[in-house]
Design a protein around this motif. Sequence first.
Motif, short mmCIF file in Angstrom:
data_model
loop_
_atom_site.label_atom_id
_atom_site.label_comp_id
_atom_site.label_asym_id
_atom_site.label_seq_id
_atom_site.Cartn_x
_atom_site.Cartn_y
_atom_site.Cartn_z
N GLN A 145 0.85 -1.18 0.00
CA GLN A 145 0.00 0.00 0.00
C GLN A 145 0.89 1.24 0.00
OE1 GLN A 145 -2.80 -0.05 3.17
NE2 GLN A 145 -4.04 -1.63 2.25
N ALA A 146 0.51 2.19 -0.79
CA ALA A 146 1.27 3.45 -0.84
C ALA A 146 1.10 4.17 0.49
CB ALA A 146 0.74 4.32 -1.97
N PRO A 147 2.17 4.83 0.97
CA PRO A 147 2.03 5.59 2.21
C PRO A 147 1.01 6.70 2.05
CG PRO A 147 4.16 6.02 1.16
CD PRO A 147 3.48 4.95 0.37
N VAL A 148 0.28 6.95 3.11
CA VAL A 148 -0.75 8.00 3.07
C VAL A 148 -0.09 9.34 3.35
CG1 VAL A 148 -2.89 8.82 4.12
CG2 VAL A 148 -2.50 6.37 3.84
N ALA A 149 -0.21 10.25 2.40
CA ALA A 149 0.38 11.58 2.57
C ALA A 149 -0.47 12.39 3.54
CB ALA A 149 0.45 12.29 1.22
N PRO A 150 0.16 13.26 4.33
CA PRO A 150 -0.64 14.11 5.21
C PRO A 150 -1.51 15.04 4.37
CG PRO A 150 1.67 14.80 5.22
CD PRO A 150 1.58 13.54 4.42
N PRO A 151 -2.66 15.43 4.88
CA PRO A 151 -3.54 16.30 4.10
C PRO A 151 -2.87 17.66 3.84
CG PRO A 151 -4.31 16.12 6.37
CD PRO A 151 -3.18 15.15 6.21
N GLU A 152 -3.16 18.21 2.67
CA GLU A 152 -2.63 19.53 2.33
C GLU A 152 -3.25 20.57 3.28
OE1 GLU A 152 -0.48 20.80 -0.17
OE2 GLU A 152 0.11 18.70 -0.22
N PRO A 153 -2.44 21.50 3.78
CA PRO A 153 -3.03 22.53 4.64
C PRO A 153 -4.03 23.38 3.86
CG PRO A 153 -0.66 22.91 4.31
CD PRO A 153 -1.01 21.64 3.61
N SER A 154 -5.04 23.82 4.54
CA SER A 154 -6.13 24.57 3.90
C SER A 154 -5.99 26.07 4.13
CB SER A 154 -7.46 24.08 4.49
OG SER A 154 -8.52 24.89 4.05
N LEU A 155 -6.53 26.83 3.20
CA LEU A 155 -6.63 28.29 3.39
C LEU A 155 -7.59 28.61 4.53
CD1 LEU A 155 -6.84 29.69 -0.25
CD2 LEU A 155 -5.03 30.12 1.40
N VAL A 156 -8.53 27.71 4.77
CA VAL A 156 -9.56 27.93 5.78
C VAL A 156 -9.09 27.35 7.11
CG1 VAL A 156 -11.96 27.48 6.40
CG2 VAL A 156 -11.33 27.80 4.00
N ALA A 157 -9.16 28.15 8.16
CA ALA A 157 -8.75 27.69 9.49
C ALA A 157 -9.73 26.64 10.01
CB ALA A 157 -8.68 28.87 10.45
N PRO A 158 -9.22 25.59 10.66
CA PRO A 158 -10.11 24.58 11.25
C PRO A 158 -11.02 25.20 12.32
CG PRO A 158 -7.82 23.82 11.23
CD PRO A 158 -7.81 25.27 10.84
N ALA A 159 -12.17 24.56 12.53
CA ALA A 159 -13.18 25.09 13.46
C ALA A 159 -12.63 25.27 14.87
CB ALA A 159 -14.39 24.16 13.48
N ASP A 160 -11.79 24.34 15.35
CA ASP A 160 -11.27 24.47 16.72
C ASP A 160 -10.31 25.64 16.85
OD1 ASP A 160 -9.46 23.00 15.10
OD2 ASP A 160 -8.48 22.15 16.85
N VAL A 161 -9.59 25.96 15.77
CA VAL A 161 -8.69 27.12 15.78
C VAL A 161 -9.50 28.41 15.83
CG1 VAL A 161 -7.05 28.42 14.34
CG2 VAL A 161 -6.78 25.95 14.64
N VAL A 162 -10.55 28.48 15.02
CA VAL A 162 -11.42 29.66 14.97
C VAL A 162 -12.13 29.86 16.31
CG1 VAL A 162 -13.47 30.66 13.87
CG2 VAL A 162 -11.75 29.48 12.48
N ALA A 163 -12.51 28.77 16.96
CA ALA A 163 -13.28 28.85 18.21
C ALA A 163 -12.44 29.36 19.38
CB ALA A 163 -13.86 27.48 18.54
N ASN A 164 -11.12 29.28 19.28
CA ASN A 164 -10.26 29.69 20.39
C ASN A 164 -9.98 31.19 20.29
OD1 ASN A 164 -8.24 30.17 22.26
ND2 ASN A 164 -7.06 28.37 21.72
N PRO A 165 -10.47 32.00 21.25
CA PRO A 165 -10.27 33.45 21.15
C PRO A 165 -8.81 33.88 21.18
CG PRO A 165 -11.54 32.88 23.14
CD PRO A 165 -11.28 31.62 22.40
N ALA A 166 -7.93 33.05 21.74
CA ALA A 166 -6.50 33.40 21.78
C ALA A 166 -5.89 33.44 20.39
CB ALA A 166 -5.74 32.41 22.65
N ASN A 167 -6.59 32.87 19.41
CA ASN A 167 -6.09 32.85 18.03
C ASN A 167 -6.57 34.03 17.20
OD1 ASN A 167 -4.69 30.46 18.49
ND2 ASN A 167 -6.48 29.21 18.00
N LYS A 168 -7.24 35.00 17.82
CA LYS A 168 -7.67 36.22 17.12
C LYS A 168 -6.81 37.38 17.61
CE LYS A 168 -11.77 35.22 14.94
NZ LYS A 168 -11.91 33.84 15.32
N LEU A 169 -6.08 37.97 16.70
CA LEU A 169 -5.21 39.10 17.01
C LEU A 169 -5.81 40.37 16.43
CD1 LEU A 169 -2.47 40.45 17.82
CD2 LEU A 169 -1.57 39.65 15.62
N SER A 170 -5.96 41.39 17.26
CA SER A 170 -6.46 42.69 16.80
C SER A 170 -5.35 43.72 16.90
CB SER A 170 -7.65 43.15 17.64
OG SER A 170 -8.76 42.29 17.43
#
Length: 198
Positions: A22-47
């Motif tokens: 079986q071919a090795p499974v490549a990690p998923p390509e990073p997305s332009l869209v932030a994951p939901a858990d990242v968005v939900a964490n207020p410490a990840n919003k910089l003003s």
Amino acid sequence: MFKALFALPFAALALIAAAPKQAPVAPPEPSLVAPADVVANPANKLSLELSNGGTVVIQMRPDLAPNHVQRVQTLVRQGFYNGLTFHRVVPGFMAQGGDPKGTGEGGSSLPDLKAEFTSVPFMRGTVAAARTQEPDTANSQFFIMFAPNPGIDGQYTIWGRVISGMDAVDAIAVGEPPANPTKIIRATLGDMAAAPAK
């Protein structure tokens, strides 16, 4: 008898060796869209409250660059960015700030960071770590893109993207350095009270 005892294991090994790999499974390509858990964490919003009257809100991406995001969070909590200028602003390219010297040569008292390059492209509003020609020299400085620039894809650590206030980014004073540079009056995270401006 002795031969017969070992015939089966060798035959089994032959079957295993002949089985399709079986071919090795490549990690998923990073997305332009932030994951939901990242968005939900207020410490990840910089003003960034700017001296031009605007406020820029950046969605930070610890899923792309955990060490760079942690560094920005640490410096913001220390009030490091309050009062600093955008010292290099190139129309159609980017606005760079985060240098206490205001020359492009400064950084924080913390050690430089190892690069965290990804395949996420440089788009309008992308926020990335500024560095020297050496990859592992990012520290406190960052830049915000005015426009897409595929020529630098994969060469700088992207740690966020502007989600509000690109009009304020567009209004940052131009120059290298600008005659009257735009300042970051106050930088805050979504989970902290506003620190006093310098």
